[in-house]
Design an enzyme around this catalytic site. Structure first.
Site, mmCIF file in Angstrom:
data_model
loop_
_atom_site.group_PDB
_atom_site.id
_atom_site.type_symbol
_atom_site.label_atom_id
_atom_site.label_comp_id
_atom_site.label_asym_id
_atom_site.label_seq_id
_atom_site.Cartn_x
_atom_site.Cartn_y
_atom_site.Cartn_z
ATOM 1 N N GLY A 521 0.825 -1.201 0.000
ATOM 2 C CA GLY A 521 0.000 0.000 0.000
ATOM 3 C C GLY A 521 0.856 1.245 0.000
ATOM 4 O O GLY A 521 2.029 1.225 0.384
ATOM 5 N N ARG A 522 0.237 2.327 -0.439
ATOM 6 C CA ARG A 522 0.962 3.599 -0.496
ATOM 7 C C ARG A 522 -0.026 4.738 -0.344
ATOM 8 O O ARG A 522 -1.123 4.702 -0.883
ATOM 9 C CB ARG A 522 1.709 3.711 -1.831
ATOM 10 C CG ARG A 522 2.483 5.007 -2.031
ATOM 11 C CD ARG A 522 3.178 5.009 -3.386
ATOM 12 N NE ARG A 522 4.265 4.057 -3.412
ATOM 13 C CZ ARG A 522 5.526 4.359 -3.130
ATOM 14 N NH1 ARG A 522 5.834 5.610 -2.807
ATOM 15 N NH2 ARG A 522 6.466 3.448 -3.182
ATOM 16 N N GLY A 523 0.358 5.754 0.419
ATOM 17 C CA GLY A 523 -0.482 6.930 0.616
ATOM 18 C C GLY A 523 0.352 8.170 0.796
ATOM 19 O O GLY A 523 1.588 8.132 0.691
ATOM 20 N N ASP A 634 -8.807 11.698 6.968
ATOM 21 C CA ASP A 634 -8.602 11.127 5.632
ATOM 22 C C ASP A 634 -9.397 9.837 5.483
ATOM 23 O O ASP A 634 -8.851 8.784 5.133
ATOM 24 C CB ASP A 634 -7.113 10.881 5.393
ATOM 25 C CG ASP A 634 -6.802 10.631 3.909
ATOM 26 O OD1 ASP A 634 -7.656 10.964 3.064
ATOM 27 O OD2 ASP A 634 -5.721 10.110 3.603
#
Length: 801
Positions: A521-523, A634
């Site tokens: 995952g990436r944010g 978020d």
């Protein structure tokens, strides 16, 4: 020896005695709360500044009109420094430091208030004939002045600007900040705002009017309003309020009173009563919030304003009408158990679920019964038209009885109690609150002499030094006996905590992730990697992007999040903080994120409903139940993870925003947080940020789950090529329906096609209703997350029965 004694005695007297002058306080001097004569008086004698008693052993530094009788109860206060944080009646003082800062200290020497000013040249504080308290340096540069920070009063020549707000008192005897504010809005227009316990709304000028229709002008950018000495209040938006005794040379003031009205007052000389010579509202019932929710305001010039509860409701707080009324019955969401009670010529302003024109009475009644949160509906017509309009009410606020109103309110009540609602309700005279502030300001003065204090401190210091030396020696001995594999964080890096919350070493996490090789995952905050820990648990490791956050703050927040425990929140097992590295260790979720499952169409309607309910429970816990309230900031499908049973767990809330329960009004953010398409309007318009930003984002997520449409993509059904946002598209589709069958058909138009027509119509309708309420532009119209949970849980209970 005698000479030395006299020198010491002189110094002691010099530093212990506060000094004051008639109108000026010089650097290094102070005013004491214990000395009534420690005051500043303007040269013309009209104004006095000093400590004013506001409660039991509670004082504020204030400015007031000088009276013949100096008893504090006779004073007319025009400004306060610390209205919301009174100081003790012992050992508190206002001091002008040599650095140029004016500070107010409490008995415990804590800094309660200050001007936060500095000056390299000598400074002085003076009370001018205008009532303005001015801090000025030797070069005649004004460093600070009270006119720039009004409380509830404006004096002649005192400017109200884009940067100032006049806030009412809570009551005639409670000087703390009240609910009503006079200010310039972003459109350059002067307005009055009711900022209540739970809701807020602009009530002047009338919210449905434009500037032009209200006789105002937006063609200015200065935003200045001022009252002159003759009694005329003027504003750059062309608003004028003129005193009835305009032209006379009198003492004058303009106040935002605790009942929400703005009034001009004047008098000829000290000791006389103040006379109201002008006011904005002639009918006080037009002011919002005066009687609180679920109540009715009525006004007769001869008897004044009165408040009463709606039938079936009782006062929530018998000492304060602003809390309004509460139901005496158990509210039911079941349409079969609900009925309506008619109240004629009664209007409730605002807080409508929607505005539905040309509706029959039966259609309006049916619409309210379908809405679980509908407290009643207003059925009225515009005098110039023959058709009626329907206003389902989610909150019953600003109730006002008027013989000229062309409509009625229909109150939703349980059928079993309907016969008892015709009884007359008790009315109460309403004035501003008249309750004395009671604060615990005890102070025990030490009776120990200075010499004894010195000896005690010296003995304690010497003993402390010996203890530290002993501990250092023992520490060295213990260190030599330690396991060589132990690091500076303790054996295997574990904290001494019963929860098992762990502080990991960076090398340990590097091995667990095989050099951070498997990204899952990436944010915006960082990248997430899959890992297998030394105890064989599968974990998700989030490596945070480089931040300016200090290690102390990171550790404090990480430990707080480690104590958060809820079945619908991702569990954090530990963290790492070494050098520039900041990592969080979470439990691993087998089914990944909600975003992934929505994209693959793997979730049926039942799973989506349960995910919506579980997510709401997790957010409600963050907002209202955990030790320190957390704003997620978020909420989006990527941050809602699914375990092996598809139970949702809200993730990435770790370091979003911890909120101190005692500082709810001072939440601050340096920049917009969130993801485009999910962020609330407050971020864009620079409005105060509350938990309602998470509610808005949650609403968008629910719309995405129900419709299967991404809020960032263009609407495929756009009319004439116009790209409409998801919210607008759903609202337009649903609100055009009239009959029950029509509504059901329109729901079918917005439901995710992957359901292939297989879904519970009632549950999907409630989900859509909840989502649309959550994405209201006005944050006060949105429910809290706990209210969302109640609506969804109630639906499950109704279907079980």
């Amino acid at each position: 020896m005698a000479a030395l004694f006299h020198i010491l005695l002189f110094l002691a007297i010099h530093f212990q005695v506060s000094s004051s002058t008639s109108d000026t306080l010089n650097k290094g001097s102070s005013l004491s709360v214990e000395k009534p004569d420690d005051v500043l008086t303007s040269l013309d004698g009209v104004f006095t500044a000093g400590f004013h008693q506001v409660g039991n052993n509670s004082f504020c530094f204030a400015i007031w009109f000088t009276e013949k009788s100096d008893h504090y109860k006779n004073r007319t206060i025009v400004w306060m420094a610390n209205r919301d944080q009174p100081v003790n009646g012992k050992h508190s003082k206002l001091s002008l430091l040599k650095t140029g800062d004016l500070i107010l200290t409490d008995a415990g020497q804590s800094n309660v208030w200050s001007t936060s000013t500095t000056s390299v040249t000598p400074t002085s504080l003076s009370l001018q004939n205008s009532g303005n308290l001015v801090l000025i340096n030797s070069e005649n540069v004004i460093l600070w002045q009270s006119f720039d920070f009004p409380t509830d009063t404006l004096l002649p020549s005192q400017l109200l600007t884009r940067n100032t707000i006049v806030v009412s008192m809570r009551s005639p005897s409670n000087y703390s900040s009240g609910f009503y504010k006079l200010f310039f809005d972003d459109d350059n227009l002067l307005r009055l705002l009711f900022d209540g316990l739970e809701v807020s709304s602009v009530y002047w000028f009338e919210p449905w009017l434009t500037g032009r229709s209200a006789g105002r002008s937006t063609d200015n950018s200065s935003r200045v309003a001022v009252m002159d000495s003759l009694g005329k209040f003027t504003s750059t938006d062309k608003y004028n309020l003129t005193a009835s005794d305009y032209g006379a040379a009198l003492q004058r003031r303009l106040t935002v009173d605790c009942d929400g009205n703005v009034r001009l007052r004047s008098r000829a000389k000290p000791g006389e009563n103040w006379v109201v010579t002008g006011q904005i509202f002639q009918d006080p019932c037009k002011i919002h919030g005066v009687c609180g929710p679920n109540s009715v305001c009525s006004y007769e010039p001869s008897t004044g304003r009165k408040c009463s509860c709606l039938p079936g409701y009782k006062m929530s707080n018998h000492t304060d009408w602003y809390y309004g009324c509460e139901p005496e019955f158990d509210y039911t969401c079941s349409r079969n158990e609900s009925s309506f009670f008619k109240l004629s010529k009664l209007e409730f302003f605002g807080y409508d679920y929607g505005y539905f024109t040309n509706y029959t009475f039966m259609q309006c009644e049916e619409l309210c019964l379908r809405l679980c949160n509908c407290k009643g509906f207003q059925y009225s017509r515009i005098p110039s038209l023959s058709t009626y309009s329907c206003y389902p009410k989610t909150v019953l606020l600003n109730g006002y009885r008027s013989p000229s109103f062309f409509g009625d309110i229909y109150l939703r009540v349980p059928k079993i109690h309907l016969s008892s609602y015709g009884l007359p309700q008790e009315e109460y005279s309403l004035s501003c609150l008249n309750k004395m502030v009671e604060l615990d300001r005890t102070y025990e003065k030490s009776r120990v002499s200075g010499l004894v204090k010195f000896l005690l401190w010296f003995a304690c210091g010497l003993g402390g030094f010996e203890i530290i030396c002993i501990l250092l020696v023992l520490g060295l001995i213990t260190r030599k006996r330690r396991d060589p594999n132990e690091d500076k964080y303790g054996k295997y890096g574990y904290h001494l905590a019963a929860t098992g919350f762990k502080r990991f070493r960076y090398a340990e996490l590097n091995n667990a992730t095989k050099g951070f090789s498997e990204e899952i995952g990436r944010g915006a905050a960082g990248v997430v990697y899959k890992a297998v820990l030394a105890d064989r648990r599968v974990a998700a490791i989030k490596m945070l992007n480089e931040t300016n956050q200090g290690e102390g703050q990171f550790l404090a927040e990480a430990n707080t999040i480690g104590r958060v425990n809820h079945m619908n929140l991702i569990e954090m097992w530990g963290y790492c903080s070494e050098g520039k590295h900041r990592l969080l260790v979470y439990e691993y979720m087998e089914h990944g994120s909600l975003a992934q499952k929505l994209a693959s169409n793997e979730l049926d309607w039942e799973k989506r409903f349960e995910i919506a309910l579980g997510t709401a429970k997790g957010l409600a816990y963050l907002h209202e139940e955990c030790l320190e309230w957390v704003l997620h900031c978020d909420v989006k499908p990527q941050n809602i993870l699914l375990d092996s049973n598809y139970q949702p767990k809200v993730a990435d809330f770790g370091l979003s925003k911890l909120v101190n329960r005692d500082d709810l009004k001072n939440w601050s953010f340096s920049k917009i947080r969130g993801t485009r398409g999910y962020i609330a309007p407050e971020w864009v318009y620079n409005l105060p940020i509350t938990s309602k930003v998470d509610v808005y984002s949650y609403g968008v997520v629910v719309l995405e789950m129900v419709t299967g449409k991404n809020p960032l993509k263009p609407d495929v059904d756009a009319i004439d090529g116009e790209q409409r946002r998801l919210i607008m598209w759903v609202r337009e589709k649903l609100l055009n329906g009239t009959s029950a069958s029509d509504i059901e058909a329109r729901i079918g138009e917005v439901i995710d096609p992957s359901f292939r027509g297989v879904y519970d119509v009632k549950k999907m309708a409630i989900l859509l209703e909840v989502a649309l309420r959550c994405v209201e532009e006005d944050r006060d119209a949105r429910p809290t997350m706990s209210q969302v949970v109640e609506m969804l849980v109630q639906l499950d209970k109704d279907q079980e029965h």
